[in-house]
Write an enzyme that holds these catalytic residues in place. Structure first.
Site, PDB file in Angstrom:
ATOM      1  N   SER A 183       1.642  -7.652  -0.888  1.00 43.10           N
ATOM      2  CA  SER A 183       2.438  -8.572  -0.071  1.00 43.10           C
ATOM      3  C   SER A 183       1.853  -9.976  -0.018  1.00 43.10           C
ATOM      4  CB  SER A 183       2.662  -8.006   1.325  1.00 43.10           C
ATOM      5  OG  SER A 183       1.494  -8.035   2.091  1.00 43.10           O
TER       6      SER A 183
ATOM      7  N   THR B  48       0.812  -1.222   0.000  1.00 47.76           N
ATOM      8  CA  THR B  48       0.000   0.000   0.000  1.00 47.76           C
ATOM      9  C   THR B  48       0.841   1.266   0.000  1.00 47.76           C
ATOM     10  OG1 THR B  48      -1.795  -1.124   1.114  1.00 47.76           O
ATOM     11  CG2 THR B  48      -1.763   1.248   1.348  1.00 47.76           C
TER      12      THR B  48
ATOM     13  N   THR C 104       1.511  -4.499   4.274  1.00 54.20           N
ATOM     14  CA  THR C 104       1.421  -4.854   5.689  1.00 54.20           C
ATOM     15  C   THR C 104       0.842  -6.253   5.921  1.00 54.20           C
ATOM     16  OG1 THR C 104      -0.746  -3.800   5.838  1.00 54.20           O
ATOM     17  CG2 THR C 104       1.169  -2.444   6.403  1.00 54.20           C
ATOM     18  N   ASP C 105       0.166  -6.805   4.897  1.00 54.94           N
ATOM     19  CA  ASP C 105      -0.487  -8.113   5.111  1.00 54.94           C
ATOM     20  C   ASP C 105       0.509  -9.183   5.553  1.00 54.94           C
ATOM     21  OD1 ASP C 105      -2.715  -6.802   4.187  1.00 54.94           O
ATOM     22  OD2 ASP C 105      -2.907  -7.940   2.335  1.00 54.94           O
TER      23      ASP C 105
HETATM   24  N1  DAS Z   1      -2.936  -4.534   2.958  1.00 53.88           N
HETATM   25  C1  DAS Z   1      -2.110  -3.895   1.968  1.00 53.88           C
HETATM   26  C2  DAS Z   1      -0.962  -3.171   2.680  1.00 53.88           C
HETATM   27  O1  DAS Z   1      -1.186  -2.798   3.815  1.00 53.88           O
HETATM   28  C3  DAS Z   1      -1.727  -4.720   0.829  1.00 53.88           C
HETATM   29  C4  DAS Z   1      -0.451  -5.505   0.976  1.00 53.88           C
HETATM   30  O2  DAS Z   1      -0.187  -6.072   2.024  1.00 53.88           O
HETATM   31  O3  DAS Z   1       0.305  -5.536   0.002  1.00 53.88           O
HETATM   32  O4  DAS Z   1       0.063  -2.910   2.162  1.00 53.88           O
END
Ligand code: DAS
Length: 329
Positions: free
Chosen positions: A56, A13, A88-89
């Site tokens: 991710s 993100t 973050t995933d």
């Molecule tokens: N949930 C999104 C992020 O926080 C997507 C990801 O993990 O790529 O980045």
């Protein structure tokens, strides 16, 4: 002489912009992130390296091993610290992978953003700046860290606990290790114990490791097919202290004689028990029937750990010893 800090971007993100087809997708390179967030620090030479540009959930264990090798190379060629930016995933898997396989002599920090750069209140610039301060601050014996929303978390404890808020990361049961405010880094602990197992960077093709979740009344028909599907190991997320319906436990016990099967728990921030319950499908029963207990590592971290240990030819007894470092057995 100024310190050299690398920013290795993997996507997520923090790097996303609106797509013509709807939703945001990763488009911004590491170089663009530094420019767009106007990241500049006196006495630091910040070098962007675009390593991947994906969400991710699209990363694989091979990508993480590639990133660990890249960071080892940077540590050997004069960089004083590395920041990884990504989605973050799966930050917790990446941070854990770098802790396990990355260099020990320089700080490695993983960060991302919960809001994309064009969203109101976007958090990427602050997270990246804080992470660069953390990476420049020197290694404090706390291993790889995740820096988000001004908080410093240890790779081995951190987990994503919210899908939308800016304060999305928790480290349970120990809590954050420190914080970053007014541009300065405060770490409240001197060192983390116990030491991580010594795991070599796998050079061989990686084996397939399944991750299953135990549901109410699951009769284990998927678990029963793991061997014929070619899996070399499995992580099973149990209920409570690592508990599984008797029918599924039966199937898992059958395959645990052939491939390592590690039990984790779906309870966020908690751990698999070792010696409390004796019913069929309990931790004592599963352990007696050859399953391994995964301690307090999340199933995602256990998946990466087991993948590397199997690639390196570790047997079940060795894997059990490695799990002991994380409260498992
Ligand atoms: N949930 C999104 C992020 O926080 C997507 C990801 O993990 O790529 O980045």
């Amino acid at each position: 002489m100024s310190k050299k800090i690398a920013v290795l971007s993997l996507g997520g993100t923090i790097s996303m912009t609106e797509a013509a087809t709807g939703g945001v997708v990763p488009t911004l390179s590491g170089e663009t992130l530094l420019e767009r967030f106007a990241i500049w620090e006196p006495n630091l030479e910040i070098v962007a390296i675009s390593f991947r540009q994906i969400a991710s959930a699209q990363l694989s264990p091979d990508d993480l091993i590639g990133a660990a090798m890249k960071i080892r190379e940077l540590a050997a060629t004069g960089f004083s610290g590395v920041v990884i930016t990504q989605g973050t995933d799966t930050i917790e898997e990446t941070a854990f992978a770098m802790d396990l396989l990355g260099p020990k002599n320089i700080p490695v920090v993983v960060t991302g953003a919960m809001r994309h750069p064009d969203a109101p209140g976007a958090d990427g610039a602050a997270n990246l700046r804080d992470s660069i301060m953390m990476a420049a601050n020197g290694n404090r014996g706390i291993g790889v860290t995740v820096v988000m929303d001004g908080e410093i978390h240890a790779a081995r404890f951190v987990t994503k606990a919210n899908t939308a808020t800016v304060r999305a990361f928790h480290s349970m049961p120990i809590g954050q290790l420190g914080w970053i405010k007014e541009g300065s880094v405060d770490v409240a602990v001197a060192a983390l114990a116990p030491a991580l197992p010594d795991v070599a960077v796998p050079k061989q093709a990686l084996p397939a490791v399944a991750v299953l979740k135990a549901g109410l009344g699951d009769d284990g028909r998927i678990a029963a097919r793991l061997i014929e599907l070619g899996y070399s190991g499995a992580v099973v997320e149990g209920m409570g202290g690592g508990h599984i319906h008797p029918a599924m436990a039966e199937r898992l016990a059958e395959i645990a004689g052939l491939i390592p099967v590690v039990v984790s728990t779906r309870v966020v921030g908690s751990h698999v028990l070792r010696k409390t319950y004796g019913f069929v499908g309990s931790e004592i029963d599963l352990s007696r029937r050859g399953l391994l207990l995964g301690g307090w590592l999340t199933s995602g971290k256990l998946h990466f750990l087991l993948t590397c240990l199997l690639a390196n030819g570790w047997n079940s007894a060795d894997i059990r010893r490695a799990l002991a470092a994380f409260g498992g057995a």
